[in-house]
Design a protein around this motif. Structure first.
Motif, PDB file in Angstrom:
ATOM      1  N   HIS A   1       0.826  -1.210   0.000  1.00 31.88           N
ATOM      2  CA  HIS A   1       0.000   0.000   0.000  1.00 31.88           C
ATOM      3  C   HIS A   1       0.857   1.256   0.000  1.00 31.88           C
ATOM      4  N   PRO A   2       0.577   2.215  -0.872  1.00 33.99           N
ATOM      5  CA  PRO A   2       1.415   3.406  -0.998  1.00 33.99           C
ATOM      6  C   PRO A   2       1.394   4.336   0.211  1.00 33.99           C
ATOM      7  N   LYS A   3       0.376   4.221   1.057  1.00 26.98           N
ATOM      8  CA  LYS A   3       0.306   5.097   2.230  1.00 26.98           C
ATOM      9  C   LYS A   3       0.879   4.453   3.487  1.00 26.98           C
ATOM     10  N   VAL A   4       1.400   3.243   3.347  1.00 28.82           N
ATOM     11  CA  VAL A   4       1.856   2.483   4.508  1.00 28.82           C
ATOM     12  C   VAL A   4       3.379   2.447   4.588  1.00 28.82           C
ATOM     13  N   LYS A   5       3.896   2.694   5.777  1.00 30.03           N
ATOM     14  CA  LYS A   5       5.312   2.482   6.070  1.00 30.03           C
ATOM     15  C   LYS A   5       5.412   1.386   7.130  1.00 30.03           C
ATOM     16  N   ILE A   6       6.219   0.376   6.859  1.00 31.02           N
ATOM     17  CA  ILE A   6       6.435  -0.742   7.783  1.00 31.02           C
ATOM     18  C   ILE A   6       7.836  -0.600   8.366  1.00 31.02           C
ATOM     19  N   THR A   7       7.950  -0.577   9.688  1.00 29.85           N
ATOM     20  CA  THR A   7       9.238  -0.301  10.297  1.00 29.85           C
ATOM     21  C   THR A   7       9.453  -1.066  11.601  1.00 29.85           C
ATOM     22  N   PRO A   8      10.662  -1.567  11.836  1.00 34.96           N
ATOM     23  CA  PRO A   8      10.976  -2.179  13.139  1.00 34.96           C
ATOM     24  C   PRO A   8      11.077  -1.156  14.264  1.00 34.96           C
ATOM     25  N   ASN A   9      11.085   0.123  13.909  1.00 32.17           N
ATOM     26  CA  ASN A   9      11.144   1.160  14.943  1.00 32.17           C
ATOM     27  C   ASN A   9       9.922   1.154  15.855  1.00 32.17           C
ATOM     28  N   LEU A  10       8.822   0.559  15.393  1.00 30.24           N
ATOM     29  CA  LEU A  10       7.607   0.518  16.207  1.00 30.24           C
ATOM     30  C   LEU A  10       7.390  -0.845  16.860  1.00 30.24           C
ATOM     31  N   ARG A  11       8.394  -1.706  16.829  1.00 30.25           N
ATOM     32  CA  ARG A  11       8.284  -2.993  17.514  1.00 30.25           C
ATOM     33  C   ARG A  11       8.139  -2.813  19.016  1.00 30.25           C
ATOM     34  N   GLU A  12       7.599  -3.853  19.654  1.00 21.63           N
ATOM     35  CA  GLU A  12       7.556  -3.899  21.111  1.00 21.63           C
ATOM     36  C   GLU A  12       8.990  -3.891  21.648  1.00 21.63           C
ATOM     37  N   ARG A  13       9.141  -3.572  22.914  1.00 21.40           N
ATOM     38  CA  ARG A  13      10.461  -3.564  23.538  1.00 21.40           C
ATOM     39  C   ARG A  13      11.044  -4.968  23.550  1.00 21.40           C
ATOM     40  N   ASN A  14      12.318  -5.079  23.203  1.00 25.17           N
ATOM     41  CA  ASN A  14      13.022  -6.345  23.349  1.00 25.17           C
ATOM     42  C   ASN A  14      13.214  -6.617  24.835  1.00 25.17           C
ATOM     43  N   MET A  15      12.706  -7.729  25.322  1.00 24.31           N
ATOM     44  CA  MET A  15      12.690  -7.994  26.756  1.00 24.31           C
ATOM     45  C   MET A  15      13.828  -8.904  27.221  1.00 24.31           C
ATOM     46  N   GLY A  16      14.798  -9.140  26.328  1.00 16.58           N
ATOM     47  CA  GLY A  16      15.982  -9.878  26.746  1.00 16.58           C
ATOM     48  C   GLY A  16      15.674 -11.301  27.181  1.00 16.58           C
ATOM     49  N   ILE A  17      16.272 -11.718  28.296  1.00 20.95           N
ATOM     50  CA  ILE A  17      16.184 -13.111  28.729  1.00 20.95           C
ATOM     51  C   ILE A  17      14.794 -13.525  29.202  1.00 20.95           C
ATOM     52  N   VAL A  18      13.915 -12.562  29.512  1.00 24.07           N
ATOM     53  CA  VAL A  18      12.572 -12.939  29.970  1.00 24.07           C
ATOM     54  C   VAL A  18      11.576 -13.004  28.820  1.00 24.07           C
ATOM     55  N   GLN A  19      11.994 -12.614  27.626  1.00 23.55           N
ATOM     56  CA  GLN A  19      11.098 -12.646  26.472  1.00 23.55           C
ATOM     57  C   GLN A  19      10.656 -14.078  26.201  1.00 23.55           C
ATOM     58  N   GLY A  20       9.356 -14.289  26.096  1.00 25.22           N
ATOM     59  CA  GLY A  20       8.807 -15.618  25.859  1.00 25.22           C
ATOM     60  C   GLY A  20       8.457 -16.367  27.130  1.00 25.22           C
ATOM     61  N   MET A  21       8.778 -15.820  28.293  1.00 24.96           N
ATOM     62  CA  MET A  21       8.461 -16.474  29.560  1.00 24.96           C
ATOM     63  C   MET A  21       7.040 -16.135  30.001  1.00 24.96           C
ATOM     64  N   TYR A  22       6.438 -17.024  30.760  1.00 24.39           N
ATOM     65  CA  TYR A  22       5.188 -16.681  31.420  1.00 24.39           C
ATOM     66  C   TYR A  22       5.481 -15.606  32.460  1.00 24.39           C
ATOM     67  N   LEU A  23       4.546 -14.674  32.607  1.00 21.55           N
ATOM     68  CA  LEU A  23       4.730 -13.587  33.558  1.00 21.55           C
ATOM     69  C   LEU A  23       5.017 -14.114  34.964  1.00 21.55           C
ATOM     70  N   LYS A  24       4.277 -15.124  35.379  1.00 19.87           N
ATOM     71  CA  LYS A  24       4.454 -15.660  36.727  1.00 19.87           C
ATOM     72  C   LYS A  24       5.856 -16.251  36.913  1.00 19.87           C
ATOM     73  N   ASP A  25       6.398 -16.859  35.854  1.00 23.93           N
ATOM     74  CA  ASP A  25       7.733 -17.444  35.941  1.00 23.93           C
ATOM     75  C   ASP A  25       8.810 -16.370  35.984  1.00 23.93           C
ATOM     76  N   ALA A  26       8.611 -15.304  35.206  1.00 25.53           N
ATOM     77  CA  ALA A  26       9.574 -14.197  35.223  1.00 25.53           C
ATOM     78  C   ALA A  26       9.598 -13.529  36.594  1.00 25.53           C
ATOM     79  N   LEU A  27       8.429 -13.369  37.186  1.00 24.48           N
ATOM     80  CA  LEU A  27       8.362 -12.782  38.530  1.00 24.48           C
ATOM     81  C   LEU A  27       9.013 -13.691  39.567  1.00 24.48           C
ATOM     82  N   ALA A  28       8.780 -14.987  39.449  1.00 22.73           N
ATOM     83  CA  ALA A  28       9.339 -15.934  40.411  1.00 22.73           C
ATOM     84  C   ALA A  28      10.855 -16.017  40.304  1.00 22.73           C
ATOM     85  N   GLN A  29      11.376 -15.951  39.081  1.00 25.17           N
ATOM     86  CA  GLN A  29      12.806 -16.136  38.878  1.00 25.17           C
ATOM     87  C   GLN A  29      13.609 -14.851  39.041  1.00 25.17           C
TER      88      GLN A  29
END
Length: 290
Positions: A149-177
């Motif tokens: 689409h000519p009006k659309v810009k796709i960019t990694p600048n709007l990605r969610e924050r990279n969460m490092g080692i906790v990325q992909g973990m269940y919230l409860k597990d990240a809190l526990a660890q």
């Protein structure tokens, strides 16, 4: 000089729901798709914008945001959803532009007025009666509508924050660890806001070419951190009746509105986390989740 001459209105929307949202998994930059509820939410979001022509769209390159934007594009007025053969900007740049002038009160567009209040968790909304059957999703998904689409810009600048080692973990597990400080792993708030601000600046610069309405599709953590940055660091004002406490993780497909007045050199946050299109005011139950 009219309002249209010097005001840019930017709608910032969060992507539709994913299974990771429901299961309380820390997605970060994992490329997870929307679930059936997310598609239902996004269709309703598209309806909210169906009577307002957006001049420019900028989206995170992650699938859940592109899918959400596709649902908006399909319902834009006129021939906006027609593939013109032009190629959108696919950006990986981190270069910055100079902000010239940064509100004119205006109630145009979705969420101009707030409806009745209703709160619900992600799981409660998953049972919404208008959810689209999972089997229909792949048949209706047309990624080319976004990517070409000519009006659309796709960019990694709007990605969610990279969460490092906790990325992909269940919230409860990240809190526990790792305890509450698990949020400090990965990309810093400064790094996140810097890349998002690049896209904001470019939209402001583009308003010199007649852009009046723009829409950014991004993620809950991005919206929360960036809006606090706009208010606390850059001095963007809050609409009357709003407070800093309102700037928290917004619900899926919520709409937030920022007005930039280039003539008076001001910015104002008009709305935050509006879910009028979903039938009420929905809020994220667990604010630690991204």
């Amino acid at each position: 000089m009219t309002i249209k001459d010097h005001r840019l209105r930017i709608f910032i929307v969060r992507h539709g729901q994913t299974d990771h949202n429901v299961q309380k998994i820390l997605q970060g930059q994992l490329d997870t798709p929307m679930n059936s509820t997310g598609y239902s939410q996004s269709k309703l979001l598209g309806q909210r914008f169906s009577n307002l022509t957006i001049d420019k769209f900028v989206t995170s390159d992650l699938e859940r945001c592109q899918e959400t934007l596709r649902c908006i594009l399909e319902q834009q007025p006129g021939d906006l959803n027609t593939n013109s053969g032009a190629t959108p900007t696919l950006d990986s740049s981190t270069s910055s532009t100079t902000l010239s002038n940064l509100v004119v009160k205006n109630t145009t567009g979705p969420c101009a007025e707030q409806d009745s209040v209703k709160t619900a968790s992600q799981q409660e909304f998953s049972n919404h009666e208008n959810s689209i059957p999972e089997s229909n999703i792949k048949n209706t998904f047309t990624s080319q509508l976004v990517s070409s689409h000519p009006k659309v810009k796709i960019t990694p600048n709007l990605r969610e924050r990279n969460m490092g080692i906790v990325q992909g973990m269940y919230l409860k597990d990240a809190l526990a660890q790792y305890g509450p400080n698990f949020r400090n792993y990965g990309e810093s708030e400064s790094e996140l806001c810097t890349r998002v601000w690049i896209e904001f600046q470019q939209l402001i610069a583009a308003s010199d070419d007649g852009i009046e309405y723009a829409l950014m599709c991004t993620h809950g953590g991005v919206i929360t951190r960036f809006f606090n940055y706009l208010h606390e660091t850059l001095g963007f004002k809050l609409e009357e009746g709003m407070s800093k406490d309102d700037l928290k993780v917004p619900f899926n497909t919520s709409v937030s509105i920022v007005d930039i007045d280039r003539y008076h050199g001001e910015g104002m946050i008009r709305k935050f986390g509006c879910t009028k299109h979903l039938g009420g005011e929905f809020q994220v139950e667990d604010q630690l989740l991204r």
